[in-house]
Design a protein around this motif. Structure first.
Motif, mmCIF file in Angstrom:
data_model
loop_
_atom_site.group_PDB
_atom_site.id
_atom_site.type_symbol
_atom_site.label_atom_id
_atom_site.label_comp_id
_atom_site.label_asym_id
_atom_site.label_seq_id
_atom_site.Cartn_x
_atom_site.Cartn_y
_atom_site.Cartn_z
ATOM 1 N N SER A 60 4.708 -3.494 14.024
ATOM 2 C CA SER A 60 3.675 -3.499 15.059
ATOM 3 C C SER A 60 3.897 -4.597 16.093
ATOM 4 O O SER A 60 3.340 -4.553 17.186
ATOM 5 N N LYS B 40 -3.866 -0.253 4.095
ATOM 6 C CA LYS B 40 -5.019 0.308 4.790
ATOM 7 C C LYS B 40 -4.759 1.763 5.186
ATOM 8 O O LYS B 40 -5.645 2.618 5.094
ATOM 9 N N LYS B 41 -3.544 2.030 5.647
ATOM 10 C CA LYS B 41 -3.204 3.373 6.127
ATOM 11 C C LYS B 41 -3.011 4.355 4.980
ATOM 12 O O LYS B 41 -3.375 5.525 5.085
ATOM 13 N N ASN B 42 -2.426 3.896 3.887
ATOM 14 C CA ASN B 42 -2.140 4.793 2.770
ATOM 15 C C ASN B 42 -2.402 4.074 1.445
ATOM 16 O O ASN B 42 -1.470 3.727 0.713
ATOM 17 N N LYS C 87 -12.592 0.994 -0.339
ATOM 18 C CA LYS C 87 -12.719 1.035 1.113
ATOM 19 C C LYS C 87 -13.773 0.012 1.521
ATOM 20 O O LYS C 87 -14.740 -0.232 0.795
ATOM 21 N N ASP D 290 0.052 1.113 20.675
ATOM 22 C CA ASP D 290 -0.228 -0.009 19.782
ATOM 23 C C ASP D 290 -0.914 -1.173 20.489
ATOM 24 O O ASP D 290 -1.612 -1.952 19.863
ATOM 25 N N GLU E 271 -1.505 -3.790 6.297
ATOM 26 C CA GLU E 271 -1.689 -2.639 7.181
ATOM 27 C C GLU E 271 -1.236 -1.336 6.523
ATOM 28 O O GLU E 271 -1.870 -0.289 6.693
ATOM 29 N N ASP E 272 -0.146 -1.401 5.751
ATOM 30 C CA ASP E 272 0.320 -0.210 5.046
ATOM 31 C C ASP E 272 -0.697 0.232 3.997
ATOM 32 O O ASP E 272 -0.936 1.441 3.808
ATOM 33 N N GLN F 85 -10.929 -4.503 9.247
ATOM 34 C CA GLN F 85 -10.131 -3.593 10.062
ATOM 35 C C GLN F 85 -8.767 -4.207 10.351
ATOM 36 O O GLN F 85 -8.646 -5.413 10.545
ATOM 37 N N GLU F 86 -7.734 -3.352 10.406
ATOM 38 C CA GLU F 86 -6.394 -3.870 10.631
ATOM 39 C C GLU F 86 -6.093 -4.134 12.095
ATOM 40 O O GLU F 86 -5.122 -4.815 12.422
ATOM 41 N N ASP F 87 -6.882 -3.592 13.026
ATOM 42 C CA ASP F 87 -6.566 -3.782 14.445
ATOM 43 C C ASP F 87 -7.699 -4.430 15.232
ATOM 44 O O ASP F 87 -7.753 -4.339 16.456
#
Length: 315
Positions: A294, A198-200, A229, A302, A195-196, A261-263
């Motif tokens: 999370s 993916k975000k940065n 990506k 969240d 997840e980290d 996708q992470e979510d």
């Protein structure tokens, strides 16, 4: 030996795996005993890198990133990452390849080839939110013909929580790898959170390059972050893969990419299922240093789970 697990209670769900020495593998893998013996004979080089993760935690993605970093390029590889997973027969394919080699495994540290542990090869431990892992593996395993996965999402979630799926229990896997990180300080292990990344991605890939002791320009790392990506990588990678490994899957096509996708798990978990999962996570992981924010401390925005309870509940 083939073994079929059935979900508890009235939840509809079952999956078939191949058991070897207490471990559960895809039923389509032939002669696991011989492959295991061959894997243990693998002669690692001290410059090899092994990406270690529970299935569906981002191995293919991080393999691409690490390969690009080693080659100092943002060009997508034409190779199929699955070919480099040790327990899937990678040994015979890569033994003659010149190091450094980027390999992968879903096994425990003690199950890796002895030479990898003796030579203290760099290990990248990829960790992903187990809710996302559960949803991703549900879709992936549904497509494996010999897994004969039947039933609903709720049935599979029950099996996942009980560790009655391929490669056993997520929680046990995470706990064993944390123990390894604490007791093997002389073996370089880098933890990367899916997840980290993916975000940065730029920041996390820069950390990866530093861990791998690679001199890669920031502009190249930025290009790698862009090229890897999901939207950028899906089409060219699927074209390169073609129908490799297809015979074992429905539609005779290797289902490598779905959403990335992470979510996406929020579209499957009901509010009740999520509450139960969070409680199970907190109970089973309470003594671990690794705690996914999370889950243990979710923000106000969240929890975006589906509202209805059409899938029922484990408890």
């Amino acid at each position: 030996m083939l073994k079929t697990f059935v979900a508890n209670g009235e939840l509809p769900g079952s999956i078939t795996v191949k058991e070897y020495d207490g471990r559960y593998f895809p039923a389509s893998i032939p002669d696991i005993a011989s492959q295991w013996k061959l894997m243990q004979s693998f002669e690692a080089d001290s410059n090899d890198v092994i990406i270690c993760s529970y299935p569906k935690s981002g191995f293919h993605w991080i393999w691409e990133v690490v390969t690009m970093l080693f080659n100092n390029t943002s060009n997508i590889s034409k190779e199929l990452p699955a070919k480099y997973i040790l327990e899937f027969g990678a040994v015979s394919k890569v033994q003659q390849s010149p190091p450094p080699r980027v390999l992968g495994s879903h096994l425990y540290y003690e199950e890796l080839p002895v030479s990898i542990r003796q030579k203290k090869c760099r290990l990248i431990n990829v960790i992903r939110d187990p809710r996302a892992v559960a949803v991703s593996s549900f879709h992936f395993f549904t497509k494996i013909k010999e897994a004969k996965l039947k039933g609903t999402w709720s049935g599979y979630l029950n099996l996942f929580l009980d560790g009655k799926v391929m490669f056993n229990d997520w929680f046990h896997h995470a706990q064993l790898w944390e123990s390894v990180r604490q007791s093997n300080s002389d073996n370089p292990i880098h933890v990367l959170y899916y997840e980290d990344a993916k975000k940065n991605p730029f920041y996390e890939f820069k950390r990866l390059a530093r861990f791998l002791q690679l001199d890669v320009k920031e502009s190249t790392i930025m290009a790698i972050a862009e090229k890897t990506k999901f939207s950028e990588m899906k089409a060219p990678k699927e074209a390169a893969i073609g129908h490799n490994f297809g015979n074992a899957f429905a539609g005779n096509k290797y289902p490598l990419y779905r959403k990335g996708q992470e979510d996406d798990w929020k579209s499957y978990f009901t509010l009740q299922q999520n509450a139960e999962f969070e409680q199970i996570y907190k109970e089973r992981m309470q003594y671990n240093k690794v705690q996914l924010k999370s889950i243990v401390n979710p923000g106000n925005n969240d929890t975006g789970c589906v509202e209805d309870t059409r899938y029922g509940s484990k408890l």
